[in-house]
Design a protein around this motif. Structure first.
Motif, mmCIF file in Angstrom:
data_model
loop_
_atom_site.group_PDB
_atom_site.id
_atom_site.type_symbol
_atom_site.label_atom_id
_atom_site.label_comp_id
_atom_site.label_asym_id
_atom_site.label_seq_id
_atom_site.Cartn_x
_atom_site.Cartn_y
_atom_site.Cartn_z
ATOM 1 N N SER A 375 0.862 -1.176 0.000
ATOM 2 C CA SER A 375 0.000 0.000 0.000
ATOM 3 C C SER A 375 0.904 1.233 0.000
ATOM 4 O O SER A 375 2.101 1.132 0.312
ATOM 5 N N LYS A 376 0.336 2.368 -0.288
ATOM 6 C CA LYS A 376 1.106 3.620 -0.161
ATOM 7 C C LYS A 376 1.043 4.161 1.268
ATOM 8 O O LYS A 376 1.732 5.100 1.618
ATOM 9 N N LEU A 377 0.168 3.530 2.067
ATOM 10 C CA LEU A 377 -0.068 4.001 3.439
ATOM 11 C C LEU A 377 0.399 2.961 4.451
ATOM 12 O O LEU A 377 0.105 1.772 4.298
ATOM 13 N N ALA A 378 1.114 3.424 5.468
ATOM 14 C CA ALA A 378 1.469 2.544 6.585
ATOM 15 C C ALA A 378 0.900 3.113 7.872
ATOM 16 O O ALA A 378 0.970 4.327 8.108
ATOM 17 N N PHE A 379 0.331 2.224 8.681
ATOM 18 C CA PHE A 379 -0.093 2.604 10.026
ATOM 19 C C PHE A 379 0.846 1.912 11.016
ATOM 20 O O PHE A 379 1.106 0.712 10.893
ATOM 21 N N ASP A 475 -6.797 0.990 1.655
ATOM 22 C CA ASP A 475 -5.835 -0.077 1.934
ATOM 23 C C ASP A 475 -4.661 0.484 2.741
ATOM 24 O O ASP A 475 -4.400 1.692 2.722
ATOM 25 N N TYR A 476 -3.959 -0.393 3.460
ATOM 26 C CA TYR A 476 -2.869 0.047 4.333
ATOM 27 C C TYR A 476 -1.978 -1.132 4.677
ATOM 28 O O TYR A 476 -2.399 -2.289 4.598
ATOM 29 N N ASP A 477 -0.761 -0.840 5.037
ATOM 30 C CA ASP A 477 0.135 -1.822 5.641
ATOM 31 C C ASP A 477 0.295 -1.489 7.123
ATOM 32 O O ASP A 477 0.094 -0.336 7.536
ATOM 33 N N LYS A 493 10.285 4.386 4.621
ATOM 34 C CA LYS A 493 10.592 5.019 3.346
ATOM 35 C C LYS A 493 9.692 4.589 2.179
ATOM 36 O O LYS A 493 9.329 5.425 1.337
ATOM 37 N N PRO A 494 9.301 3.313 2.086
ATOM 38 C CA PRO A 494 8.501 2.912 0.918
ATOM 39 C C PRO A 494 7.104 3.529 0.878
ATOM 40 O O PRO A 494 6.400 3.370 -0.108
ATOM 41 N N TYR A 495 6.695 4.197 1.974
ATOM 42 C CA TYR A 495 5.316 4.662 2.057
ATOM 43 C C TYR A 495 5.224 6.156 1.768
ATOM 44 O O TYR A 495 6.023 6.948 2.270
ATOM 45 N N THR A 496 4.204 6.517 0.998
ATOM 46 C CA THR A 496 3.971 7.939 0.736
ATOM 47 C C THR A 496 3.501 8.628 2.012
ATOM 48 O O THR A 496 3.822 9.781 2.262
ATOM 49 N N CYS A 497 2.731 7.894 2.814
ATOM 50 C CA CYS A 497 2.209 8.465 4.069
ATOM 51 C C CYS A 497 2.296 7.435 5.187
ATOM 52 O O CYS A 497 2.029 6.249 4.966
#
Lengths: 744, 119
Positions: A375-379, A475-477, A493-497
């Protein structure tokens, strides 16, 4: 009423990648079996006023019905020196150390021993049930004992030891107080008849701060509470002065073969090893992680960091209730399927206990593989904070809790269990039985509040954000503190946000620097919490999922650290708050902790900053003349519980857009201690505008940005009105823009 | 080290101030006036020294039902559940405990019009 504790367990490792094996260590004293089902956690908070428990059942490779056994936990720390010829051949000898007992008179406590508890044979130096120092030798039904006549004082250093003179058939007990005036003197030498020869029990280890329960097994009892500094064992009967010289000496000539043990606890501070300076090399191993890097009897106040002068930190503080490892055997093995999404997961265990249903969970996390984002998002799962709060008994033990929380304590079944079952080990908010603070927390034990149905604070609240992501179809990681600590910015680093949750309070230097590097590299960081980035902690250098913290002398803390003990044993770094380490949270996320408010939460009001041209993406669809977040599951507002404010003097970036504030929090708004230098009346929220939650946005280098809400209550307002509300809208606006790679 | 002094709570309670009782009954969850704040703080900080333990609620059904209990002052001792005191709102429970504490701290009984359930 649902029983949440009749079966308990822990997952190891706590965080796994798809394809890795997890073992579940389970125990039940009453249930022969339970139904085990793996679930993915969307919301772990059963409160019917919110989304309620939302758990997705998953297929698993194991049978649903699993057999259970009872696996006890054996708390209590000690040092164990394996048996050896010098110990089993011992005749006349002297044993002693500097002691700082913390619970004298509570029960029988052993300081130094080669003693079997089951047959009551061997020798032991310790405290009797009245707190008097005693020395006992026993074999084959015969025993010799000598004791002082006055109990030792709590938290006062003494030189304490004993000697057996086989030639003379005499034993003696010896105490010399470090501070012998004003009623503190316990100095005394008492002699009694002793044996002229002894046959010692076989296969019995030498134990420091406990004695062996039996021969040939690694089980211990008679745990001592307090500090032991520079313990010595010498193969001749010495006088009090002789013992004093032995304990003061730290460099021994190899020519004196009578020296059998001279343990230097200042070596290998982060390890479980204790080093013997004698030529016998009677090195030992620590059980259950007692507190190292504590001041010794010779600490003179010239430094408060053990790294400056390790020789003044040659003590270990042992606790009869230390627990770092439940040492349970695996009940269930499970390999995480490679197609599993990252997330918060749990093993759900169901059974009937009589007529009452049992539903207990074991929490664990599946990480997105590092460098392979889906995903582009990580929580971020704030696992360091979850560990810091693990099994918090704050409301049970701290008499101010009801006053602080502004209402009757509402306790769960988990709390009721913890009140009776202290062997689970408590949190860094708590104190040991001897009143000293709990510095270390590990995941090798059941953690009641890091699982669905657990008391909602950090873990449960954070699942409200996961629920919101699922509700809006985002979606999220999931990434974890443990991985960010170990692998640094490459995790982010791999995440946009990247989003940090309701309460990312406990932060190692490595985690801080990973976020800093992520922001500087153009990352977008949404901090949707309060009291974040507050305490400085360390992870253990080799033992996974284990943290250490020192409360120090400032910050909102439930206990105060001992003077001179602010540096972490795990790393030598200073602990305490990040603010006192030159990195106030304001510098990283624009806002920093200023107050707590438990009476009720409040809405924010929009400030002119939100009306700035160019911020239309942020406020789209939101009426700036309407309160922001006058609803929510935590105190009926989005700003509350623990809150953060802007302070440019503490590092809020000059480029910050101050969007909104909640500064009318009423009398329940109580400022953090570090917010008040001198005392005057009127510092509460009804009179003090520094007690507030601030909402900010600021751009960072390379097109990055930070958005912060400064309130724990924020994420628990997202689901209001079926997720259709201005807190949800604002969060969604920011998330949408932060996921857009166009520079901010 | 943790050192706490519940006995430090010493705001004097005036048994004649039934107006504070009325104020609490009207709004158990606040906000409260200055004097009622002090009265509640005295009660909550003090922690029921006359009783076998501090009054607490134990959740019987999350968000729906609570049972009154007594939390012993000693670690390891079980919480005593008072199963004939079951509540379906926190406000009801606060009022019930307020009455128990008022009578314990003042040594006086509340008049009939103030001793019933929450209005």
């Amino acid at each position: 009423m649902t029983d949440t504790t009749s079966v308990l367990g822990y997952a190891w490792p706590l965080v796994a990648s798809p394809g890795e094996e997890i073992t579940f260590q389970l125990s039940s004293p009453t249930l022969p079996s339970a139904e085990a089902v793996l679930v993915r956690v969307r919301c772990g908070d059963p409160d019917p006023n919110g989304p309620g428990l939302r758990l997705e059942e998953l297929p698993a490779s194991f049978d649903r019905t699993i057999g259970l056994t009872h696996q006890p936990i054996r708390p209590g720390s000690c040092a164990v020196v394996p048996d050896g010829p010098p110990l089993s051949a011992l005749q006349s000898f002297t044993v002693g150390a500097f002691l700082w007992p913390t619970l004298p008179g509570e029960r029988i406590q052993t300081v130094l021993s080669r003693w079997r508890g089951d047959t009551k044979e061997g020798w032991r130096l310790g405290l009797d049930e009245t707190g008097r120092l005693e020395f006992v030798l026993a074999m084959q039904g015969k025993s010799w004992r000598v004791a002082t006549t006055e109990p030792l004082l709590s938290r006062e250093w003494v030189l304490a030891g004993a000697a057996w003179d086989a030639d003379a058939g005499r034993i003696r007990i010896m105490v010399r107080s470090a501070d012998p005036q004003a009623g503190r003197d316990r100095s005394q030498v008492v002699e009694a008849e002793g044996p002229t020869s002894m046959r010692w029990p076989e296969a019995t280890p030498l134990a420091i701060a406990a004695h062996a329960s039996t021969a040939g097994k690694e089980t211990f009892e008679g745990f001592y509470d307090g500090k032991i500094d520079r313990p010595r064992l010498y193969a001749a009967a010495e006088t009090l002065d002789g013992l004093h010289r032995l304990c003061e000496t730290t460099s021994f000539p190899t020519t004196d073969q009578r020296l059998l043990g001279a343990w230097d606890f200042s070596r290998g501070m982060a390890t479980d090893q204790v080093t013997d300076l004698s030529t016998q090399h009677l090195h030992g191993t620590l059980r259950q992680m007692p507190t190292r890097a504590v001041t010794g009897a010779n600490w003179d106040g010239s430094t408060d960091r053990w790294t400056d002068c390790p020789a003044q930190y040659g003590a270990i503080h042992f606790h009869s209730d230390d627990v770092a490892d439940a040492e349970w055997k695996p009940t269930l093995r499970f390999r995480v399927p490679t197609d599993w999404k990252s997330g918060f997961y749990a093993l759900r265990l169901r059974a009937m206990q009589g007529a009452e249903p049992v539903e207990s969970f074991v929490g664990f996390f599946v990480r997105a593989e590092i460098g392979k984002p889906t995903s582009k998002l990580a929580f971020v799962a704030s696992t360091a904070t979850f560990l810091a709060y693990a099994n918090s008994a704050l409301r049970l033990d701290q008499v101010h809790a009801e006053a602080m929380l502004e209402g009757l304590l509402t306790l769960s079944r988990d709390d009721a269990y913890l009140q009776e079952h202290r062997e689970l080990g408590l949190s860094t908010y708590d104190t040991h039985a001897d009143g000293s603070g709990w510095n270390i927390s590990s995941a090798r034990r059941p953690i009641l509040n890091m699982r669905p149905r657990g008391n909602v604070f950090n873990y449960g609240n954070d699942t409200h954000f996961i629920d919101w992501l699922e509700a809006i179809g985002q979606d999220y990681d999931i990434v974890t503190d443990d991985d960010i600590h170990r692998h640094g910015v490459q995790v982010l680093k791999p995440y946009t946000c990247v989003v940090t949750g309701s309460h990312p309070e406990y932060i190692s230097r490595e985690i801080w620097e990973a976020f800093d590097a992520y922001q500087r590299g153009g990352g977008r960081h949404m901090y949707l919490g309060g009291n974040g980035f507050y305490w400085r902690i360390a992870y253990h250098p080799t033992v996974p999922h284990t943290i250490e913290m020192r409360r120090g002398m400032t910050g909102l803390r439930t206990w105060e650290g001992e003077a001179g003990e602010t540096a972490l044993a795990f790393t030598g770094e200073p602990s305490s708050t990040w603010r006192s380490n030159g990195r106030p949270p304001q510098r990283l996320v624009g806002v920093g902790f200023d107050a707590q408010v438990f009476t009720h939460s409040s809405p924010y009001r929009w400030l002119d900053g939100a009306r700035a041209p160019g911020l239309g993406w942020l406020t789209a669809g939101i009426d700036l003349d309407t309160p922001l977040g006058d609803f929510g599951l935590r105190g009926n507002g989005a700003a509350g519980v623990e809150i953060d404010r802007v302070d440019f003097s503490l590092g809020t970036p000059p480029g910050t857009v101050w969007l909104a504030t909640a500064d009318r929090l009423g009398y329940g708004g109580t400022p953090a201690p570090e917010e008040i230098r001198t005392l005057h009346r009127g510092v509460m929220g009804d009179q003090n505008a520094q007690v507030r939650a601030d909402l900010v946005f600021f751009p960072t280098a390379n097109g990055g940005a930070v958005f912060s809400t400064g309130s724990i209550a924020w994420v628990c307002a997202l689901s209001h009105n079926d997720y259709d509300n201005n807190v949800s809208r604002l969060t969604r606006n920011v998330l949408k823009r932060f996921l857009d790679p166009a520079p901010l | 080290m943790l050192v706490t002094y519940p006995e430090a709570a010493h705001w004097p309670i005036d048994p004649a101030r039934l107006d504070l009782v009325e104020e609490f009954r009207a709004k158990p969850r606040g906000p409260h006036g200055d004097e009622l704040q002090k009265l509640l703080h005295r009660m909550r900080w003090n922690g029921d020294p006359q009783s076998d333990g501090r009054y607490v609620l134990v959740v019987t059904e999350p968000g729906k039902q609570w049972t009154l209990g007594r939390l012993p002052r000693q670690r390891g001792k079980p919480i005593e559940l008072m199963r004939n005191h079951v509540f379906t709102s926190i406000a009801e429970a606060e009022w019930e405990v307020f009455k128990l504490r008022w009578e314990a701290l003042t040594g006086t009984s509340l008049p009939p019009h103030l001793s019933g359930p929450l209005a």
